[in-house]
Design a protein around this motif. Structure first.
Motif, mmCIF file in Angstrom:
data_model
loop_
_atom_site.group_PDB
_atom_site.id
_atom_site.type_symbol
_atom_site.label_atom_id
_atom_site.label_comp_id
_atom_site.label_asym_id
_atom_site.label_seq_id
_atom_site.Cartn_x
_atom_site.Cartn_y
_atom_site.Cartn_z
ATOM 1 N N GLY A 1 -29.412 118.498 47.943
ATOM 2 C CA GLY A 1 -29.595 117.777 49.194
ATOM 3 C C GLY A 1 -28.437 116.839 49.470
ATOM 4 N N ILE A 2 -27.906 116.922 50.694
ATOM 5 C CA ILE A 2 -26.794 116.055 51.100
ATOM 6 C C ILE A 2 -27.176 115.423 52.440
ATOM 7 C CG2 ILE A 2 -24.314 115.900 51.552
ATOM 8 C CD1 ILE A 2 -23.949 118.472 49.947
ATOM 9 N N PRO A 3 -27.805 114.245 52.419
ATOM 10 C CA PRO A 3 -28.262 113.626 53.672
ATOM 11 C C PRO A 3 -27.099 113.090 54.500
ATOM 12 C CG PRO A 3 -28.654 112.153 51.825
ATOM 13 C CD PRO A 3 -28.176 113.455 51.234
ATOM 14 N N THR A 4 -27.199 113.245 55.804
ATOM 15 C CA THR A 4 -26.171 112.734 56.718
ATOM 16 C C THR A 4 -26.725 111.631 57.612
ATOM 17 O OG1 THR A 4 -26.683 114.430 58.373
ATOM 18 C CG2 THR A 4 -24.985 114.960 56.741
ATOM 19 N N ILE A 5 -27.973 111.253 57.388
ATOM 20 C CA ILE A 5 -28.597 110.109 58.038
ATOM 21 C C ILE A 5 -29.631 109.585 57.051
ATOM 22 C CG2 ILE A 5 -30.345 111.510 59.220
ATOM 23 C CD1 ILE A 5 -30.151 109.529 61.567
ATOM 24 N N MET B 1 -33.122 118.654 55.129
ATOM 25 C CA MET B 1 -33.554 118.445 53.740
ATOM 26 C C MET B 1 -34.852 119.215 53.466
ATOM 27 S SD MET B 1 -31.333 116.291 52.304
ATOM 28 C CE MET B 1 -30.172 117.312 53.251
ATOM 29 N N ASP B 2 -35.807 119.100 54.385
ATOM 30 C CA ASP B 2 -37.093 119.767 54.188
ATOM 31 C C ASP B 2 -36.948 121.288 54.228
ATOM 32 O OD1 ASP B 2 -38.551 117.477 53.770
ATOM 33 O OD2 ASP B 2 -39.213 117.278 55.843
ATOM 34 N N LEU B 3 -36.118 121.793 55.132
ATOM 35 C CA LEU B 3 -35.913 123.244 55.191
ATOM 36 C C LEU B 3 -35.259 123.757 53.918
ATOM 37 C CD1 LEU B 3 -34.717 123.747 58.882
ATOM 38 C CD2 LEU B 3 -36.861 124.565 57.879
#
Length: 359
Positions: free
Chosen positions: A138-142, A104-106
């Motif tokens: 952004g697509i978080p996986t955790i 996400m940050d990158l």
């Protein structure tokens, strides 16, 4: 000087199991031309899974797999931005990050650096970005970091660990698909979830607390308690922790974090300790600041049979301690939130060294 922040929120978000499959229709209107690709930055743990096949590639779109074993660095952002510039004749239509907080940050940082001159380290701080970033998703996986909703992208730089905090950092679109969090190892799930829990404790205990941040923080804390203390099914746990992460990130958007995060930055910068576990290592020794929060943390840790590593700071030189302490104490807004504007009267290098020495 105005004291009220006029900050951006994520303008579009989709939530629900399987919502990743709508990514193609979400991105299509954002394509600027067939020569302007979407660049997908994807955690390399998914390289040999079915997830890459679900990414809606068209034209010259490209997937770049990135290891999340280490904290994101400014030099890594610069290298990725340069690689993208050298590979395509047009500015990309957008950047899509698929992974945990590191990815996400990158994704946020690369989107900024594709339109701004210099290096990422030049923008570590508050409101230094001059030009709007390109479209980014952004697509978080955790779940837990809140990186999917925050206006910062935290990077390790040559001189400090600090976020690029700006209105251009926030994602334009977020896809919250709880199914993507299946199969996360228990310890990683716990450490990242505790990042959210500690967000809540630090926000709700801080001097910056206000009704806006309190409303989100209280809901996030309630959800964390359900996930980590109650016996709920795995699918419900994924849903609730994903929303806890969202609410926790919103809570600190209008307030701040505190002691654990400031000191965790020092650990990360000097010793390469990942953010989630770094927060846990520090937080367990912060009874003086957050007595009820630390007590509940130990209850959660014991329930899930988590054993934190020990001896992390054993044998460090005075110089290494000094570096950690300098990084931690440079984060003035965090200390102001935790202790007050006169925080330097009680927060001394000796005090921080005594806490680090317990780890």
């Amino acid at each position: 000087m105005n004291r009220f922040k006029n900050f951006p929120m994520v303008p579009r978000v989709i939530f629900g199991a399987g919502s990743l499959d709508q990514l193609g229709e979400i991105l299509m209107p954002k394509r600027t031309s067939s020569e302007a690709p979407f660049i997908f930055l994807v955690d390399s743990v998914f390289e040999d899974t079915d997830l890459p096949g679900r990414i809606p590639l068209l034209f010259h779109d490209q997937i770049i797999f990135i290891s999340s074993d280490e904290e994101p660095k400014t030099e890594q952002v610069d290298a990725l931005a340069q690689r993208i510039r050298d590979s395509f004749s047009e500015l990309p239509s957008g950047i899509v990050g698929i992974g945990g907080g590191t990815i996400m940050d990158l994704a946020k940082a690369v989107a900024i650096m594709l339109t701004n001159k210099g290096g990422a380290a030049d923008y570590q701080g508050w409101d230094l970005v001059k030009k709007p970033s390109i479209y980014h998703v952004g697509i978080p996986t955790i779940s837990g970091t809140g990186a999917e909703v925050s206006r910062t992208t935290v990077l390790l730089g040559p001189e400090k660990k600090l976020g690029i905090n700006s209105d251009s950092t926030t994602f334009d679109q977020v896809v919250l698909d709880p199914d993507l969090a299946q199969g996360v190892p228990t310890e990683q799930w716990f450490y990242t979830g505790m990042d959210c829990y500690i967000h809540c404790i630090e926000s709700l205990s801080g001097t910056y607390l206000n009704a806006f941040s309190q409303s989100y923080g209280e809901k996030a804390l309630e959800l964390c308690k359900e996930v980590f203390l109650n016996n709920i099914c795995e699918a419900e746990s994924r849903d609730k922790l994903m929303m806890a992460s969202w609410h926790g990130g919103m809570s600190i958007a209008y307030s701040q974090v505190g002691v654990a995060h400031a000191m965790s930055y020092g650990l990360s910068y000097s010793l390469g300790i990942r953010h989630g576990i770094g927060n846990c290592l520090i937080f367990q020794h912060l009874e003086e600041f957050y007595p009820q929060g630390v007590e509940l943390f130990h209850e959660m840790k014991n329930k899930h049979n988590i054993s934190l590593p020990t001896g992390i700071c054993k044998g460090l030189s005075d110089s290494e301690y000094d570096t950690m302490i300098a990084v931690a104490m440079s984060l003035e807004p965090l200390w102001e939130n935790a202790v007050g504007y006169d925080w330097r009267r009680t927060i001394t290098p000796e005090k921080l060294k005594s806490i680090y020495g317990k780890i």
